[in-house]
Design an enzyme around this catalytic site. Structure first.
Site, mmCIF file in Angstrom:
data_model
loop_
_atom_site.group_PDB
_atom_site.id
_atom_site.type_symbol
_atom_site.label_atom_id
_atom_site.label_comp_id
_atom_site.label_asym_id
_atom_site.label_seq_id
_atom_site.Cartn_x
_atom_site.Cartn_y
_atom_site.Cartn_z
ATOM 1 N N GLY A 59 0.775 -1.234 0.000
ATOM 2 C CA GLY A 59 0.000 0.000 0.000
ATOM 3 C C GLY A 59 0.808 1.286 0.000
ATOM 4 N N GLN A 60 2.132 1.178 -0.147
ATOM 5 C CA GLN A 60 2.935 2.398 -0.195
ATOM 6 C C GLN A 60 2.486 3.260 -1.367
ATOM 7 O OE1 GLN A 60 4.233 -0.611 0.083
ATOM 8 N NE2 GLN A 60 5.537 -0.650 1.883
ATOM 9 N N LYS A 61 2.630 4.559 -1.184
ATOM 10 C CA LYS A 61 2.182 5.504 -2.213
ATOM 11 C C LYS A 61 2.773 5.164 -3.584
ATOM 12 C CE LYS A 61 0.583 9.933 -1.299
ATOM 13 N NZ LYS A 61 0.664 11.026 -0.383
#
Length: 184
Positions: A69-71
Protein backbone atom coordinates in the site's frame (compact mmCIF):
# COMPACT_ATOMS: atom_id res chain seq x y z
CA UNK A 1 -27.99 -22.33 -21.96
CA UNK A 2 -26.32 -18.91 -22.11
CA UNK A 3 -22.62 -18.20 -21.64
CA UNK A 4 -23.24 -16.64 -18.22
CA UNK A 5 -25.02 -19.79 -17.06
CA UNK A 6 -22.16 -21.96 -18.29
CA UNK A 7 -19.60 -19.76 -16.56
CA UNK A 8 -21.58 -19.83 -13.31
CA UNK A 9 -21.80 -23.62 -13.44
CA UNK A 10 -18.06 -23.93 -14.09
CA UNK A 11 -17.31 -21.59 -11.21
CA UNK A 12 -19.71 -23.47 -8.93
CA UNK A 13 -17.78 -26.71 -9.44
CA UNK A 14 -14.54 -25.03 -8.48
CA UNK A 15 -15.96 -22.80 -5.74
CA UNK A 16 -12.84 -20.75 -6.25
CA UNK A 17 -12.80 -17.06 -5.38
CA UNK A 18 -10.33 -14.28 -6.02
CA UNK A 19 -10.05 -11.78 -3.18
CA UNK A 20 -8.00 -8.61 -3.49
CA UNK A 21 -6.72 -7.05 -0.25
CA UNK A 22 -5.77 -3.39 -0.48
CA UNK A 23 -5.28 -0.44 1.85
CA UNK A 24 -2.71 2.16 2.77
CA UNK A 25 0.73 1.06 3.90
CA UNK A 26 0.92 -0.20 7.50
CA UNK A 27 -2.83 -0.90 7.67
CA UNK A 28 -2.23 -4.59 8.49
CA UNK A 29 -3.05 -6.38 5.23
CA UNK A 30 -0.22 -8.93 5.42
CA UNK A 31 -0.81 -9.49 9.14
CA UNK A 32 -4.48 -10.27 8.46
CA UNK A 33 -3.54 -12.69 5.70
CA UNK A 34 -0.93 -14.47 7.83
CA UNK A 35 -3.20 -14.63 10.89
CA UNK A 36 -6.05 -16.04 8.82
CA UNK A 37 -3.63 -18.68 7.50
CA UNK A 38 -2.43 -19.56 11.02
CA UNK A 39 1.07 -18.17 10.47
CA UNK A 40 3.30 -16.27 12.90
CA UNK A 41 2.62 -12.52 12.86
CA UNK A 42 5.49 -11.33 15.07
CA UNK A 43 7.89 -10.34 12.30
CA UNK A 44 6.20 -8.72 9.33
CA UNK A 45 7.87 -6.20 7.07
CA UNK A 46 6.27 -3.88 4.52
CA UNK A 47 5.07 -5.61 1.35
CA UNK A 48 7.11 -4.39 -1.59
CA UNK A 49 4.95 -5.80 -4.36
CA UNK A 50 2.41 -8.47 -3.49
CA UNK A 51 1.79 -11.77 -1.69
CA UNK A 52 -0.57 -14.46 -2.93
CA UNK A 53 -1.98 -17.12 -0.64
CA UNK A 54 -4.37 -19.88 -1.60
CA UNK A 55 -6.43 -20.99 1.38
CA UNK A 56 -9.31 -23.38 1.94
CA UNK A 57 -12.19 -22.06 4.03
CA UNK A 58 -15.77 -23.36 4.28
CA UNK A 59 -15.39 -25.42 1.11
CA UNK A 60 -14.05 -22.48 -0.88
CA UNK A 61 -10.65 -22.16 -2.46
CA UNK A 62 -9.63 -18.57 -1.75
CA UNK A 63 -6.93 -16.95 -3.84
CA UNK A 64 -6.04 -13.90 -1.75
CA UNK A 65 -3.89 -11.20 -3.30
CA UNK A 66 -2.26 -8.91 -0.72
CA UNK A 67 -0.81 -5.88 -2.51
CA UNK A 68 1.54 -3.34 -0.92
CA UNK A 69 0.00 0.00 0.00
CA UNK A 70 2.93 2.40 -0.20
CA UNK A 71 2.18 5.50 -2.21
CA UNK A 72 4.70 4.45 -4.87
CA UNK A 73 2.88 1.12 -5.37
CA UNK A 74 -0.73 2.35 -5.52
CA UNK A 75 -0.59 3.13 -9.23
CA UNK A 76 0.05 -0.61 -9.79
CA UNK A 77 -3.10 -1.69 -7.93
CA UNK A 78 -5.09 -1.63 -11.17
CA UNK A 79 -2.94 -4.49 -12.48
CA UNK A 80 -4.66 -6.78 -9.96
CA UNK A 81 -8.34 -5.89 -10.56
CA UNK A 82 -9.19 -8.50 -13.19
CA UNK A 83 -11.66 -11.22 -12.10
CA UNK A 84 -11.86 -9.97 -8.51
CA UNK A 85 -14.85 -11.40 -6.63
CA UNK A 86 -14.26 -9.55 -3.38
CA UNK A 87 -12.30 -6.48 -2.33
CA UNK A 88 -10.98 -6.34 1.23
CA UNK A 89 -10.07 -2.75 2.15
CA UNK A 90 -7.96 -2.62 5.31
CA UNK A 91 -7.96 0.52 7.45
CA UNK A 92 -5.58 1.34 10.31
CA UNK A 93 -8.19 2.48 12.83
CA UNK A 94 -5.54 4.21 14.94
CA UNK A 95 -4.13 6.30 12.06
CA UNK A 96 -6.41 9.31 12.30
CA UNK A 97 -4.10 11.53 10.23
CA UNK A 98 -4.51 9.46 7.07
CA UNK A 99 -8.27 8.85 7.09
CA UNK A 100 -8.81 11.40 4.32
CA UNK A 101 -6.11 9.74 2.18
CA UNK A 102 -7.70 6.38 2.96
CA UNK A 103 -11.13 7.67 1.91
CA UNK A 104 -9.77 9.14 -1.32
CA UNK A 105 -7.99 5.91 -2.32
CA UNK A 106 -11.06 3.78 -1.55
CA UNK A 107 -13.38 6.04 -3.54
CA UNK A 108 -11.02 5.90 -6.54
CA UNK A 109 -11.16 2.08 -6.43
CA UNK A 110 -14.95 1.99 -6.35
CA UNK A 111 -15.29 3.68 -9.73
CA UNK A 112 -12.98 1.16 -11.43
CA UNK A 113 -14.94 -0.74 -14.06
CA UNK A 114 -13.01 -3.99 -13.48
CA UNK A 115 -14.06 -3.95 -9.81
CA UNK A 116 -17.73 -3.40 -10.64
CA UNK A 117 -19.88 -5.83 -8.74
CA UNK A 118 -17.12 -6.97 -6.39
CA UNK A 119 -18.27 -7.29 -2.79
CA UNK A 120 -16.49 -4.86 -0.46
CA UNK A 121 -15.37 -5.76 3.06
CA UNK A 122 -13.77 -2.96 5.06
CA UNK A 123 -11.65 -4.26 7.92
CA UNK A 124 -11.33 -1.54 10.59
CA UNK A 125 -8.09 -3.06 11.86
CA UNK A 126 -6.13 -2.37 15.06
CA UNK A 127 -9.24 -2.06 17.23
CA UNK A 128 -7.05 -3.37 20.08
CA UNK A 129 -4.96 -0.16 20.08
CA UNK A 130 -5.74 2.77 22.39
CA UNK A 131 -7.27 5.65 20.47
CA UNK A 132 -8.53 3.48 17.62
CA UNK A 133 -11.53 5.00 15.86
CA UNK A 134 -14.79 3.08 16.16
CA UNK A 135 -16.37 1.42 13.14
CA UNK A 136 -19.04 4.15 13.13
CA UNK A 137 -16.40 6.90 13.07
CA UNK A 138 -14.54 5.17 10.23
CA UNK A 139 -17.80 4.60 8.35
CA UNK A 140 -18.41 8.34 8.53
CA UNK A 141 -14.81 9.34 7.68
CA UNK A 142 -14.75 7.06 4.64
CA UNK A 143 -18.26 8.17 3.58
CA UNK A 144 -19.31 4.52 3.30
CA UNK A 145 -23.02 5.35 3.36
CA UNK A 146 -22.62 6.98 -0.06
CA UNK A 147 -21.54 3.67 -1.65
CA UNK A 148 -24.27 2.43 -3.98
CA UNK A 149 -22.13 0.49 -6.47
CA UNK A 150 -21.06 -2.38 -4.21
CA UNK A 151 -22.44 -4.49 -1.38
CA UNK A 152 -20.31 -3.51 1.60
CA UNK A 153 -19.79 -4.10 5.29
CA UNK A 154 -17.39 -2.65 7.84
CA UNK A 155 -15.96 -5.06 10.41
CA UNK A 156 -13.82 -4.03 13.37
CA UNK A 157 -10.94 -6.42 13.97
CA UNK A 158 -7.44 -6.95 15.27
CA UNK A 159 -5.02 -8.70 12.93
CA UNK A 160 -2.56 -9.32 15.77
CA UNK A 161 -5.06 -11.07 18.06
CA UNK A 162 -7.21 -12.43 15.22
CA UNK A 163 -10.32 -11.01 16.86
CA UNK A 164 -13.31 -10.68 14.49
CA UNK A 165 -11.45 -11.64 11.31
CA UNK A 166 -13.66 -14.68 10.69
CA UNK A 167 -17.03 -12.89 10.89
CA UNK A 168 -15.80 -10.46 8.22
CA UNK A 169 -14.47 -13.18 5.91
CA UNK A 170 -17.60 -15.29 6.41
CA UNK A 171 -19.86 -12.35 5.50
CA UNK A 172 -17.74 -11.69 2.41
CA UNK A 173 -18.03 -15.32 1.28
CA UNK A 174 -21.78 -15.38 1.93
CA UNK A 175 -22.32 -12.20 -0.09
CA UNK A 176 -20.15 -13.35 -3.01
CA UNK A 177 -21.83 -16.77 -2.98
CA UNK A 178 -25.28 -15.22 -3.23
CA UNK A 179 -24.16 -13.47 -6.45
CA UNK A 180 -21.80 -15.96 -8.09
CA UNK A 181 -23.14 -19.37 -7.15
CA UNK A 182 -26.82 -18.73 -7.79
CA UNK A 183 -29.10 -21.55 -8.82
CA UNK A 184 -30.63 -21.22 -12.27
Amino acid sequence: MGLLTILKKMKQKERELRLLMLGLDNAGKTTILKKFNGEDVDTISPTLGFNIKTLEHRGFKLNIWDVGGQKSLRSYWRNYFESTDGLIWVVDSADRQRMQDCQRELQSLLVEERLAGATLLIFANKQDLPGALSCNAIQEALELDSIRSHHWRIQGCSAVTGEDLLPGIDWLLDDISSRVFTAD
